[in-house]
Design a protein around this motif. Sequence first.
Motif, PDB file in Angstrom:
ATOM      1  N   UNK A 123      -7.167   3.414  33.702  1.00 28.34           N
ATOM      2  CA  UNK A 123      -7.894   4.581  33.190  1.00 28.34           C
ATOM      3  C   UNK A 123      -8.302   5.448  34.366  1.00 28.34           C
ATOM      4  N   UNK A 124      -7.903   6.704  34.337  1.00 27.34           N
ATOM      5  CA  UNK A 124      -8.080   7.567  35.494  1.00 27.34           C
ATOM      6  C   UNK A 124      -8.178   9.027  35.053  1.00 27.34           C
ATOM      7  N   UNK A 125      -8.752   9.864  35.909  1.00 27.31           N
ATOM      8  CA  UNK A 125      -8.663  11.299  35.623  1.00 27.31           C
ATOM      9  C   UNK A 125      -7.526  11.931  36.440  1.00 27.31           C
ATOM     10  N   UNK A 126      -6.853  11.117  37.256  1.00 20.96           N
ATOM     11  CA  UNK A 126      -5.718  11.614  38.045  1.00 20.96           C
ATOM     12  C   UNK A 126      -4.491  10.713  37.894  1.00 20.96           C
ATOM     13  N   UNK A 127      -3.902  10.657  36.695  1.00 23.30           N
ATOM     14  CA  UNK A 127      -2.753   9.748  36.518  1.00 23.30           C
ATOM     15  C   UNK A 127      -1.592  10.061  37.459  1.00 23.30           C
ATOM     16  N   UNK A 128      -1.482  11.338  37.840  1.00 24.70           N
ATOM     17  CA  UNK A 128      -0.333  11.701  38.698  1.00 24.70           C
ATOM     18  C   UNK A 128      -0.438  11.062  40.089  1.00 24.70           C
ATOM     19  N   UNK A 129      -1.627  10.611  40.470  1.00 17.24           N
ATOM     20  CA  UNK A 129      -1.762   9.966  41.777  1.00 17.24           C
ATOM     21  C   UNK A 129      -0.967   8.672  41.892  1.00 17.24           C
ATOM     22  N   UNK A 130      -0.582   8.107  40.748  1.00 18.22           N
ATOM     23  CA  UNK A 130       0.097   6.808  40.773  1.00 18.22           C
ATOM     24  C   UNK A 130       1.618   6.921  40.856  1.00 18.22           C
ATOM     25  N   UNK A 131       2.130   8.155  40.719  1.00 18.20           N
ATOM     26  CA  UNK A 131       3.598   8.259  40.682  1.00 18.20           C
ATOM     27  C   UNK A 131       4.196   7.833  42.020  1.00 18.20           C
ATOM     28  N   UNK A 132       3.498   8.090  43.124  1.00 12.30           N
ATOM     29  CA  UNK A 132       3.995   7.634  44.433  1.00 12.30           C
ATOM     30  C   UNK A 132       4.023   6.126  44.532  1.00 12.30           C
ATOM     31  N   UNK A 157      -3.685   6.043  31.576  1.00 14.77           N
ATOM     32  CA  UNK A 157      -4.410   6.790  30.534  1.00 14.77           C
ATOM     33  C   UNK A 157      -5.289   7.832  31.184  1.00 14.77           C
ATOM     34  N   UNK A 158      -5.119   9.072  30.774  1.00 17.57           N
ATOM     35  CA  UNK A 158      -5.965  10.130  31.301  1.00 17.57           C
ATOM     36  C   UNK A 158      -7.278  10.160  30.519  1.00 17.57           C
ATOM     37  N   UNK A 159      -8.358   9.809  31.195  1.00 15.23           N
ATOM     38  CA  UNK A 159      -9.671   9.725  30.533  1.00 15.23           C
ATOM     39  C   UNK A 159     -10.035  11.056  29.876  1.00 15.23           C
ATOM     40  N   UNK A 160      -9.583  12.143  30.498  1.00 10.88           N
ATOM     41  CA  UNK A 160      -9.889  13.479  29.969  1.00 10.88           C
ATOM     42  C   UNK A 160      -9.344  13.661  28.544  1.00 10.88           C
ATOM     43  N   UNK A 161      -8.250  12.983  28.233  1.00 14.84           N
ATOM     44  CA  UNK A 161      -7.680  13.094  26.881  1.00 14.84           C
ATOM     45  C   UNK A 161      -8.641  12.574  25.815  1.00 14.84           C
ATOM     46  N   UNK A 162      -9.626  11.802  26.229  1.00 11.21           N
ATOM     47  CA  UNK A 162     -10.558  11.201  25.264  1.00 11.21           C
ATOM     48  C   UNK A 162     -11.886  11.955  25.200  1.00 11.21           C
ATOM     49  N   UNK A 163     -12.017  13.003  26.015  1.00 13.28           N
ATOM     50  CA  UNK A 163     -13.266  13.777  25.998  1.00 13.28           C
ATOM     51  C   UNK A 163     -13.318  14.608  24.717  1.00 13.28           C
ATOM     52  N   UNK A 164     -14.435  14.520  24.007  1.00  9.90           N
ATOM     53  CA  UNK A 164     -14.520  15.216  22.714  1.00  9.90           C
ATOM     54  C   UNK A 164     -15.234  16.559  22.837  1.00  9.90           C
ATOM     55  N   UNK A 165     -15.829  16.830  24.003  1.00 10.80           N
ATOM     56  CA  UNK A 165     -16.561  18.092  24.148  1.00 10.80           C
ATOM     57  C   UNK A 165     -15.585  19.253  24.375  1.00 10.80           C
ATOM     58  N   UNK A 205     -18.866   8.285  26.948  1.00 10.38           N
ATOM     59  CA  UNK A 205     -18.045   8.488  25.742  1.00 10.38           C
ATOM     60  C   UNK A 205     -16.523   8.486  25.974  1.00 10.38           C
ATOM     61  N   UNK A 206     -16.002   9.303  26.902  1.00 10.49           N
ATOM     62  CA  UNK A 206     -14.533   9.311  27.022  1.00 10.49           C
ATOM     63  C   UNK A 206     -13.977   7.955  27.471  1.00 10.49           C
ATOM     64  N   UNK A 207     -14.692   7.309  28.395  1.00  8.04           N
ATOM     65  CA  UNK A 207     -14.239   6.001  28.905  1.00  8.04           C
ATOM     66  C   UNK A 207     -14.278   4.973  27.781  1.00  8.04           C
ATOM     67  N   UNK A 231      -7.928  -1.487  34.242  1.00  4.69           N
ATOM     68  CA  UNK A 231      -8.558  -1.104  35.514  1.00  4.69           C
ATOM     69  C   UNK A 231      -9.110   0.315  35.359  1.00  4.69           C
ATOM     70  N   UNK A 232     -10.402   0.440  35.549  1.00  4.80           N
ATOM     71  CA  UNK A 232     -11.055   1.749  35.440  1.00  4.80           C
ATOM     72  C   UNK A 232     -11.305   2.319  36.836  1.00  4.80           C
ATOM     73  N   UNK A 233     -10.813   3.546  37.042  1.00  4.23           N
ATOM     74  CA  UNK A 233     -11.014   4.206  38.335  1.00  4.23           C
ATOM     75  C   UNK A 233     -12.205   5.144  38.219  1.00  4.23           C
TER      76      UNK A 233
END
Length: 236
Positions: free
Chosen positions: A6-15, A36-44, A65-67, A109-111
């Motif tokens: 769980x991350x707000x920067x999933x693209x960091x893992x492509x490397x 999983x992009x945590x931002x996708x779960x933000x309801x605000x 909430x999003x986490x 794993x939560x970042x």
Amino acid sequence: MRIDILTIFPEMFSGPFGHSIVKRAVDKGLVNIHLHNIRDYATNKHRRVDDYPFGGGAGMVMMIQPVMDCIEALKKERNYNEIIFMTPDGELFDQPIANQLSILENIIILCGHYKGIDERLREHIITREISIGDYVLSGGELAAAVVTDSLVRLIPGVLGDETSALSDSFQDGLLSPPVYTRPADYNGWKVPDVLLSGHDLKIADWRHEQSLLRTRDRRPDLYQQQKPDASSDNNP
Ligand code: ADE
């Protein structure tokens, strides 16, 4: 093994996950890594995942909430053995922890980011907190990549030679011995004779002795933890 990150920067893992051993393990189906992009779960309205700390002070705090929604969605699908939070105030990651985690079925794993995550997540949902060292990173992503890499290489079938993960530094509490390859003589820099002798027992003894010497000189803390018989037989 399945690892949900769980991350707000999933693209960091492509490397880190797009190459070498981790990529091969994923391609072979030996490990499933889901980002999983945590931002996708933000309801605000603005998809915010952080807010100001109660009581004031610098930095933002990751909201519950999003986490929580992301973790709940995952937990509906399967049971998780551990929900790990990467944080500099967690237990210090080492090879025994990597070994323990590598035999689990499903882990999350939560970042973290910003100043930290709302403490109530740590109290109620996180089962383990891990630090990769006594320094502060900008977020948990690099730490999660380090932990994931170290777990994946331990999964049976991931490394070509099944014994090579067992002979890694730290697996027996010792650093690895030096290694050499061709040529045997590079402009006068010579490979130790014993390695060219073809005498397996002598080579094994030499390697063990070198491991002990290296551990004594570079990591006296690890050397102290050796069982008496491991260090006394060679008494380097
Ligand atoms: N997040 C920020 N710094 C970290 C560290 N040293 N280990 C794990 N997670 C972190």
